[in-house]
Design a protein around this motif. Structure first.
Motif, PDB file in Angstrom:
ATOM      1  N   PHE A 116     -13.997  41.238 -28.237  1.00  0.00           N
ATOM      2  CA  PHE A 116     -12.827  41.574 -27.015  1.00  0.00           C
ATOM      3  C   PHE A 116     -12.996  42.294 -25.787  1.00  0.00           C
ATOM      4  N   ASP A 117     -14.013  41.923 -25.424  1.00  0.00           N
ATOM      5  CA  ASP A 117     -14.409  42.831 -24.058  1.00  0.00           C
ATOM      6  C   ASP A 117     -14.452  41.831 -22.651  1.00  0.00           C
ATOM      7  N   SER A 118     -15.704  40.640 -23.293  1.00  0.00           N
ATOM      8  CA  SER A 118     -15.350  39.636 -22.782  1.00  0.00           C
ATOM      9  C   SER A 118     -15.172  38.389 -22.672  1.00  0.00           C
ATOM     10  N   MET A 119     -14.122  38.130 -23.606  1.00  0.00           N
ATOM     11  CA  MET A 119     -12.731  36.896 -23.236  1.00  0.00           C
ATOM     12  C   MET A 119     -11.813  37.229 -22.416  1.00  0.00           C
ATOM     13  N   PRO A 120     -11.191  38.603 -22.143  1.00  0.00           N
ATOM     14  CA  PRO A 120     -10.778  38.744 -20.331  1.00  0.00           C
ATOM     15  C   PRO A 120     -10.816  37.348 -19.214  1.00  0.00           C
ATOM     16  N   GLU A 121     -12.579  37.767 -19.551  1.00  0.00           N
ATOM     17  CA  GLU A 121     -12.766  37.172 -18.650  1.00  0.00           C
ATOM     18  C   GLU A 121     -12.753  35.186 -18.325  1.00  0.00           C
ATOM     19  N   SER A 122     -11.845  34.833 -19.553  1.00  0.00           N
ATOM     20  CA  SER A 122     -11.687  33.478 -19.495  1.00  0.00           C
ATOM     21  C   SER A 122     -10.487  33.640 -19.245  1.00  0.00           C
ATOM     22  N   GLY A 123      -9.573  34.392 -19.243  1.00  0.00           N
ATOM     23  CA  GLY A 123      -8.209  35.049 -18.723  1.00  0.00           C
ATOM     24  C   GLY A 123      -7.936  34.486 -20.158  1.00  0.00           C
ATOM     25  N   SER A 124      -8.090  34.335 -20.875  1.00  0.00           N
ATOM     26  CA  SER A 124      -7.606  34.846 -22.175  1.00  0.00           C
ATOM     27  C   SER A 124      -8.105  36.057 -23.110  1.00  0.00           C
ATOM     28  N   ARG A 125      -7.968  36.330 -24.260  1.00  0.00           N
ATOM     29  CA  ARG A 125      -8.165  37.195 -25.629  1.00  0.00           C
ATOM     30  C   ARG A 125      -8.606  36.889 -26.634  1.00  0.00           C
ATOM     31  N   LEU A 126      -9.675  37.743 -27.545  1.00  0.00           N
ATOM     32  CA  LEU A 126     -10.089  37.027 -28.702  1.00  0.00           C
ATOM     33  C   LEU A 126      -8.671  36.471 -29.826  1.00  0.00           C
TER      34      LEU A 126
END
Lengths: 433, 153
Positions: free
Chosen positions: A309-319
């Motif tokens: 959940f915390d890392s996926m926003p780095e890709s501009g998306s969500r888990l």
């Protein structure tokens, strides 16, 4: 703890033949030991503390900390009773099928998790809100519930304690809207399922106006193992600071579509290359929707992002739900986006104007572009909708969720959109028309 | 008029619920299982559940799998979610539609099949997929569809 569930608590006790384990088989694999420990050795508040310490975050898509959600429940003698506990097993988000895998693979795990959660929350009635299309899951759950009543893992004075719980399955009749938790309460109350205003929060005024907590199937399936083995063990399963494993799935034109329980924080590249066996012959990876239809597309450059959940926003998306659908280079991204928006447009409940009017408008524009009837101004209208149907502009999250893939499609596939409009045709072989 | 059998099944669906009205979608499904669709039974269902006919109507018209028009002997739910779309939904739809001679929302002339779209049927790993009554079929191809339809004739 058996070897199977040591590293894979969710799927480790699955039978090789695909059938659901019987109560006897489930108990042999350590089943209902978590419930025993909760009831015999822990106070309700201690169970909640353990779940909070484990770092478990809701697996229905939003990722809210489960223990924190439980801590909102009014507790003790001053709290109003009865209280309810519900399980969201509606799973109608396109791209998601993980909860079906869990319910069919090990229904007792869900039942045990619900019994423990109900004990922690002092709930006396629990309901599984199941999507109608999951007939196999319903049959297996009903059989397992009957076994659990017979074994005194449900019913009156469970395992000889003061704790009693009624649990039943409510089979829905097919509307995505019911997966929104407040709407689910309305549906369970036999009313036309529209969303509800919050506050009051469900923990204060939920099902039948009583205190209610709702969790997703996968979330609940983690609970027995956390209680049995402790928060520290659970945290150790993960590759990142978020606890546990995740039931990731991958679909699309990959060699071996499927579902795999892996440490939280596994990358999408690993899913694609190691577990799904790479792309099918003649297809290349173009983009992916990482977690159900309401998450933004990610591109090749994002494949190494850790999927938590915390890392996926780095890709501009969500888990989101962690259920990946891969878009290949030979499938039209405009047609795909149209299909996505057509779904949201059909499933809008029509309660609030932006969603009721905006989504069909978006779907019509995308259909026109795909058919070669798009206009140059269409892109601007679509971008305006991304704002006007965005977060805070609508009554619930259905429309803002729909805007996530659309927003990213307009950004990543702009050349495709413009080529469709300019050449007045779909430029892909399999145009979807 | 509801038959005694239908009434008994509706009463059974009240066994576990907290309040009777929770069973409204189940009650409608009971009627649908016996008659294929819901026509004039709303007032009777409403009375059994302590609801008004208008309330039951508002439920019956909301859910996509409660039918308010006659359907064929078998209902085919073809998944048109984006995952099935990517995996060749359109070819599957065209084959089914041509083979049956009907579009979405229509019933074949012989009354055997009604074709309906459904959003994500939870079979993305075997897309494209469809359900016939309560059976799920994945990895659909025109040949596979032909053989499935044969089984239902």
């Amino acid at each position: 703890m058996t070897a199977g569930t040591e590293r894979k608590p969710l799927t480790g006790a699955f039978r090789a033949d695909g059938a659901a384990p019987t109560l006897g088989e489930y108990r042999k694999a350590g089943g209902y030991e978590g419930l025993r420990r909760a009831l015999k050795e822990m106070k309700p508040g201690e169970v909640t503390k353990e779940v909070l310490a484990s770092g478990l975050r809701g697996r229905g898509g939003a990722g809210f900390p489960t223990g924190k959600k439980w801590s909102f429940m009014p507790m003790g003698e001053k709290a109003r009773h009865p209280k309810y506990y519900t399980c969201n097993a509606d799973e109608m988000e396109p791209g998601s099928f993980k909860d079906r895998v869990l319910m069919e693979g090990n229904p007792h795990l869900l039942i045990e998790g619900m019994a423990i959660a109900s004990y922690a929350l002092e709930a006396s009635t629990a309901v599984i809100f199941l999507r109608w299309a999951y007939h196999a899951a319903r049959k297996r759950l009903e059989r397992a519930i009957a076994e659990a009543y017979d074994g005194n893992f449900l019913g009156e004075n469970i395992m000889g304690t003061d704790f009693s719980l009624r649990l039943h399955v409510h089979s829905s009749a097919g509307r995505y809207m019911c997966g929104e938790e407040a709407t689910m309460m309305t549906a369970l109350e036999g009313r036309r399922p529209f969303p509800r205003a919050k506050p009051p929060h469900l923990s204060v005024c939920g099902l039948w106006g009583k205190s209610t907590v709702n969790n997703n199937v996968e979330t609940i399936c983690n609970v027995p193992h956390i209680v049995k083995n402790g928060a520290a063990w659970y945290k150790g399963l993960s590759r990142t600071k978020e606890g546990g494993t995740k039931l990731y799935t991958m679909a699309g034109r990959v060699q071996r579509p499927g579902a795999w329980e892996l440490p939280m924080g596994t990358t999408m590249r690993e899913l694609l290359e190691e577990h799904a066996g790479g792309m099918r012959e003649g297809y290349r990876f173009r983009a992916a929707i990482p977690g159900g239809a309401s998450t933004e597309f990610v591109l090749k450059g994002h494949l190494d992002t850790k999927m938590d959940f915390d890392s996926m926003p780095e890709s501009g998306s969500r888990l989101g739900t962690g259920t990946v659908v891969v878009l290949d280079d030979r499938t039209c991204p405009i047609g795909t986006t149209w299909s996505l928006m057509d779904f949201f447009s059909r499933e809008s409940c029509g309660w609030c104007t932006p969603c009721r009017e905006g989504l069909p408008w978006i779907a019509r524009i995308l259909e026109a572009i795909e058919r070669g009837e798009g206009e140059p101004g269409d892109m601007d209208i679509l971008r305006e909708h991304c704002r006007d149907l965005g977060s805070g502009r609508t009554f619930c999250f259905l429309a803002p969720g729909a805007m996530e893939p659309l927003r990213s499609a307009l950004r990543y596939f702009e050349d495709d959109f413009m080529r469709h409009i300019r050449e007045k045709r779909c430029t892909y072989g399999r145009a979807g028309l | 008029m509801l038959t005694e059998e239908e009434k008994e099944e509706i009463r059974k669906s009240l066994k576990d619920v907290v309040h009777k009205r929770e069973a409204v979608s189940d009650a409608l499904k009971v009627v649908q299982r016996h008659r294929g669709w819901i026509s004039g039974e709303l007032p009777e269902v409403a009375e059994m559940l302590g609801m008004s006919p208008a309330e039951v109507d508002s439920i019956a018209t909301f859910y996509s799998l409660i039918f308010r028009r006659p359907v064929g002997k078998h209902v085919i739910l073809l998944c048109d979610s984006f995952c099935c779309w990517i995996m060749g939904y359109r070819e599957v739809f065209e084959h089914l539609s041509t083979r049956l001679g009907v579009g979405f929302g229509e019933t074949t002339e012989d009354g055997q099949f009604t074709l309906l779209p459904v959003c994500c049927i939870g079979a993305c790993g075997v897309a494209p997929a469809m359900m016939v009554d309560e059976e799920l079929y994945g990895d659909l191809t025109p040949e596979k569809i032909d053989s499935i339809l044969e089984d239902y004739k």
